[in-house]
Design a protein around this motif. Structure first.
Motif, PDB file in Angstrom:
ATOM      1  N   GLU A 124     -32.038  41.114  55.256  1.00  0.00           N
ATOM      2  CA  GLU A 124     -30.875  41.743  55.883  1.00  0.00           C
ATOM      3  C   GLU A 124     -30.831  41.453  57.383  1.00  0.00           C
ATOM      4  OE1 GLU A 124     -28.908  46.230  56.477  1.00  0.00           O
ATOM      5  OE2 GLU A 124     -30.704  45.939  55.245  1.00  0.00           O
ATOM      6  N   GLY A 125     -31.974  41.580  58.040  1.00  0.00           N
ATOM      7  CA  GLY A 125     -32.030  41.285  59.472  1.00  0.00           C
ATOM      8  C   GLY A 125     -31.793  39.813  59.760  1.00  0.00           C
ATOM      9  N   LEU A 126     -32.322  38.942  58.913  1.00  0.00           N
ATOM     10  CA  LEU A 126     -32.128  37.506  59.093  1.00  0.00           C
ATOM     11  C   LEU A 126     -30.651  37.136  59.016  1.00  0.00           C
ATOM     12  CD1 LEU A 126     -33.205  34.541  59.209  1.00  0.00           C
ATOM     13  CD2 LEU A 126     -33.267  34.624  56.711  1.00  0.00           C
ATOM     14  N   CYS A 127     -29.939  37.702  58.043  1.00  0.00           N
ATOM     15  CA  CYS A 127     -28.530  37.376  57.881  1.00  0.00           C
ATOM     16  C   CYS A 127     -27.716  37.744  59.119  1.00  0.00           C
ATOM     17  CB  CYS A 127     -27.962  38.093  56.654  1.00  0.00           C
ATOM     18  SG  CYS A 127     -28.534  37.412  55.079  1.00  0.00           S
ATOM     19  N   LYS A 128     -27.981  38.898  59.683  1.00  0.00           N
ATOM     20  CA  LYS A 128     -27.262  39.328  60.887  1.00  0.00           C
ATOM     21  C   LYS A 128     -27.551  38.385  62.056  1.00  0.00           C
ATOM     22  CE  LYS A 128     -27.206  44.242  59.664  1.00  0.00           C
ATOM     23  NZ  LYS A 128     -27.684  45.607  60.046  1.00  0.00           N
ATOM     24  N   GLN A 129     -28.828  38.056  62.242  1.00  0.00           N
ATOM     25  CA  GLN A 129     -29.200  37.188  63.348  1.00  0.00           C
ATOM     26  C   GLN A 129     -28.656  35.769  63.157  1.00  0.00           C
ATOM     27  OE1 GLN A 129     -31.016  38.373  66.169  1.00  0.00           O
ATOM     28  NE2 GLN A 129     -30.075  36.477  66.891  1.00  0.00           N
ATOM     29  N   PHE A 130     -28.683  35.284  61.929  1.00  0.00           N
ATOM     30  CA  PHE A 130     -28.182  33.940  61.628  1.00  0.00           C
ATOM     31  C   PHE A 130     -26.703  33.838  62.000  1.00  0.00           C
ATOM     32  CE2 PHE A 130     -26.465  30.554  59.083  1.00  0.00           C
ATOM     33  CZ  PHE A 130     -27.489  29.631  58.929  1.00  0.00           C
ATOM     34  N   TYR A 131     -25.918  34.827  61.592  1.00  0.00           N
ATOM     35  CA  TYR A 131     -24.487  34.801  61.898  1.00  0.00           C
ATOM     36  C   TYR A 131     -24.249  34.793  63.406  1.00  0.00           C
ATOM     37  CZ  TYR A 131     -19.575  36.139  62.090  1.00  0.00           C
ATOM     38  OH  TYR A 131     -18.231  36.163  62.367  1.00  0.00           O
ATOM     39  N   GLU A 132     -24.950  35.656  64.120  1.00  0.00           N
ATOM     40  CA  GLU A 132     -24.768  35.724  65.578  1.00  0.00           C
ATOM     41  C   GLU A 132     -25.143  34.416  66.252  1.00  0.00           C
ATOM     42  OE1 GLU A 132     -27.015  39.041  66.946  1.00  0.00           O
ATOM     43  OE2 GLU A 132     -25.803  40.537  65.892  1.00  0.00           O
ATOM     44  N   ASP A 133     -26.239  33.816  65.811  1.00  0.00           N
ATOM     45  CA  ASP A 133     -26.674  32.562  66.428  1.00  0.00           C
ATOM     46  C   ASP A 133     -25.689  31.433  66.156  1.00  0.00           C
ATOM     47  OD1 ASP A 133     -29.004  33.602  67.565  1.00  0.00           O
ATOM     48  OD2 ASP A 133     -30.158  33.280  65.743  1.00  0.00           O
ATOM     49  N   MET A 134     -25.217  31.320  64.912  1.00  0.00           N
ATOM     50  CA  MET A 134     -24.275  30.251  64.580  1.00  0.00           C
ATOM     51  C   MET A 134     -22.985  30.393  65.382  1.00  0.00           C
ATOM     52  SD  MET A 134     -25.773  28.188  62.436  1.00  0.00           S
ATOM     53  CE  MET A 134     -27.272  28.556  63.370  1.00  0.00           C
ATOM     54  N   VAL A 135     -22.454  31.609  65.480  1.00  0.00           N
ATOM     55  CA  VAL A 135     -21.224  31.836  66.242  1.00  0.00           C
ATOM     56  C   VAL A 135     -21.441  31.482  67.715  1.00  0.00           C
ATOM     57  CG1 VAL A 135     -19.666  33.616  67.106  1.00  0.00           C
ATOM     58  CG2 VAL A 135     -20.268  33.557  64.679  1.00  0.00           C
ATOM     59  N   ASP A 136     -22.573  31.894  68.254  1.00  0.00           N
ATOM     60  CA  ASP A 136     -22.875  31.622  69.664  1.00  0.00           C
ATOM     61  C   ASP A 136     -22.942  30.121  69.936  1.00  0.00           C
ATOM     62  OD1 ASP A 136     -23.449  32.240  72.279  1.00  0.00           O
ATOM     63  OD2 ASP A 136     -25.609  32.438  71.942  1.00  0.00           O
ATOM     64  N   ILE A 137     -23.639  29.384  69.078  1.00  0.00           N
ATOM     65  CA  ILE A 137     -23.777  27.944  69.281  1.00  0.00           C
ATOM     66  C   ILE A 137     -22.443  27.238  69.050  1.00  0.00           C
ATOM     67  CG2 ILE A 137     -24.946  25.849  68.494  1.00  0.00           C
ATOM     68  CD1 ILE A 137     -27.326  27.588  67.705  1.00  0.00           C
ATOM     69  N   ILE A 138     -21.691  27.670  68.058  1.00  0.00           N
ATOM     70  CA  ILE A 138     -20.381  27.070  67.794  1.00  0.00           C
ATOM     71  C   ILE A 138     -19.461  27.234  69.001  1.00  0.00           C
ATOM     72  CG2 ILE A 138     -18.267  27.341  66.437  1.00  0.00           C
ATOM     73  CD1 ILE A 138     -20.130  28.021  64.040  1.00  0.00           C
ATOM     74  N   GLN A 139     -19.417  28.434  69.548  1.00  0.00           N
ATOM     75  CA  GLN A 139     -18.556  28.683  70.704  1.00  0.00           C
ATOM     76  C   GLN A 139     -18.981  27.866  71.915  1.00  0.00           C
ATOM     77  OE1 GLN A 139     -18.951  32.973  70.962  1.00  0.00           O
ATOM     78  NE2 GLN A 139     -17.024  33.305  69.869  1.00  0.00           N
ATOM     79  N   ALA A 140     -20.260  27.579  72.026  1.00  0.00           N
ATOM     80  CA  ALA A 140     -20.766  26.853  73.192  1.00  0.00           C
ATOM     81  C   ALA A 140     -20.657  25.337  73.063  1.00  0.00           C
ATOM     82  CB  ALA A 140     -22.228  27.232  73.436  1.00  0.00           C
ATOM     83  N   THR A 141     -20.569  24.830  71.834  1.00  0.00           N
ATOM     84  CA  THR A 141     -20.654  23.375  71.657  1.00  0.00           C
ATOM     85  C   THR A 141     -19.460  22.716  70.997  1.00  0.00           C
ATOM     86  OG1 THR A 141     -21.811  23.650  69.535  1.00  0.00           O
ATOM     87  CG2 THR A 141     -23.173  23.457  71.516  1.00  0.00           C
TER      88      THR A 141
END
Length: 456
Positions: free
Chosen positions: A341-358
């Motif tokens: 459950e914690g991994l899924c939340k962190q994965f989503y946040e990281d992907m969105v952050d990297i997508i917005q930056a790159t």
């Protein structure tokens, strides 16, 4: 550094033969060496398939659809995840052809993704060493001599590998699994044939690995084989992928990569539980099951030395989670679900952050998005079609359905099945064979192939 996104090539001329063939659904028009680029996020998942099944299942069900929707709504691009272990029989996980395909797709993700491109999932399992699909002649013969010196029976290598004099330099290649099993069965006397038929491919694969591991380790100790040379025979697929994706990249590139590490406290005491074999490398001594210390040492070196070194010199994102086993049940389902459950939340946040930056920085060059998307579908379709040779009733039924009919077709053809049952690979083969027949099929199935159990 790898090229970044669509800016790495010029648009394809709108009247080019390749573009016309691609938009017509011609799978065979795509070069075997073609690496498609386009406005898409393609993330390669590197993990051992058995000890990360819960994490990968949860991501596929709950996170990937949200990220796909985010990318479409905000950037008009596709979000795709490459996880090639889905739909593959566990006995094929260490197949050299599968590993070769994984490395090819990993390279494509690194080169073509407009955003994040690599995610490593590490647990307490290092994984098994690989079976080499190709070994140079001089190396192979040196390994045979070393195995003989160690007192090992080398017949398994001699029967499973064949020499190719046309290769430059000459090399030994692993025979197809079906041929190996057939030859081994035929070599047994009638009295022992039933026993041999019961011998699974996994037993044979373990025997091949044992000979390579013992012989190469002996050569390494003597200094006859360099460490870098020996590593090709002694490392797991997980280490190979992490080294390829992270070991030789620039700090700027590593901003697009993420690693999630799961450590399990008090794990060794539960090694005797049968289900713990999924989460750690184990060995059996007599009737006692214990942790494989050699594999664990390799894991420690990879997880606690290699990755921290990369982090120290770059902006690679690494998250470490420590979970604790239940005193009686070991790494129980409740403990695992909490971590997932914690991994899924962190994965989503990281992907969105990297997508917005790159992502936005890769849209500077005017491209042909339709052509790019179709070319990606066709490239993956061709890759899948070359992996398996189909001999099933479903292929014949589909072939009969798409052939011209005087009465026409009133009812649609629906291919259905449970998750990871091979629907994508079947349709990929159909798309390829469609180009090799005189039958007319107006709609290319490449889009159906792309919405698969492997590319999410």
């Amino acid at each position: 550094m790898w090229p970044t996104g669509v800016g790495s090539r010029l648009p394809c001329p709108r009247d080019s033969a390749l573009r016309r063939a691609a938009l017509g659904g011609n799978v065979l028009a795509v070069s075997p060496h073609h690496i498609p680029t386009g406005r898409s996020v393609r993330v390669f998942i590197s993990a051992n398939p058995d000890d990360t099944e819960a994490e990968r299942s949860a991501l596929k069900e709950h996170v990937y659809p949200k990220l796909r929707e985010f990318c479409r709504e905000n950037y008009g691009i596709e979000f795709q995840v490459v996880d090639l272990y889905w739909g593959i029989d566990p006995e094929e996980w260490d197949n050299p052809e599968l590993q070769r395909m994984r490395m090819k797709l990993l390279e494509e993700c690194l080169k073509t993704s407009s955003g994040p491109c690599f995610v490593g999932l590490l647990g307490e399992k290092y994984g098994s060493i690989r079976i080499p699909g190709e070994v140079e002649s001089a190396e192979f013969e040196m390994i045979l001599d070393s195995a003989t010196e160690a007192g090992l029976d080398t017949r398994i290598l001699e029967e499973c590998y064949c020499r190719d004099e046309n290769a430059v330099p000459p090399a030994y290649y692993l025979k197809p699994k079906s041929e190996i099993l057939k030859n081994l069965h035929n070599s047994m006397e009638s009295a022992n044939r039933n026993l041999q038929n019961d011998k699974s491919w996994q037993n044979i694969a373990d025997g091949i690995k044992k000979v390579f591991k013992t012989a190469v380790s002996l050569l390494q100790e003597k200094g006859t084989m360099k460490n870098s040379q020996a590593k090709r025979f002694l490392c797991s697929a997980l280490e190979d992928e992490l080294d390829f994706a992270l070991g030789k990249q620039t700090p700027a590139f590593l901003k697009k990569c993420v690693c999630y590490i799961r450590k399990i406290a008090n794990f060794d005491r539960h090694a005797k539980l049968p289900e713990m074999g999924r989460y750690m490398d184990t060995v059996t001594e007599g009737e006692k099951i214990m942790r494989n210390q050699e594999a664990y040492e390799k894991l420690i070196k990879l997880r606690d030395e290699f990755i921290p070194t990369i982090v120290a010199s770059s902006n690679l994102r690494v998250y470490t989670s420590v979970t604790h086993c239940d005193m009686k049940l070991g790494y129980s389902e409740d403990v695992e679900n909490h971590y997932v459950e914690g991994l899924c939340k962190q994965f989503y946040e990281d992907m969105v952050d990297i997508i917005q930056a790159t992502v936005q920085q890769n849209f500077d060059t005017e491209m042909d998005p339709l052509y790019d998307e179709v070319l990606q579908h066709l490239s993956l379709c061709k890759t899948y079609a070359t992996f398996f040779e189909y001999r099933c009733e479903a292929l014949s039924l589909i072939h009969k359905y798409i052939l011209p009919s005087k009465a026409g077709r009133i009812n649609p053809l629906i291919v259905y099945g449970g998750p990871c049952t091979g629907k994508t690979l079947l349709l990929a083969e159909v798309a390829k064979q469609k180009q090799c027949t005189s039958g007319v099929w107006q709609r290319s199935p490449s889009a159906d192939v792309y919405n698969s159990q492997t590319i999410f």
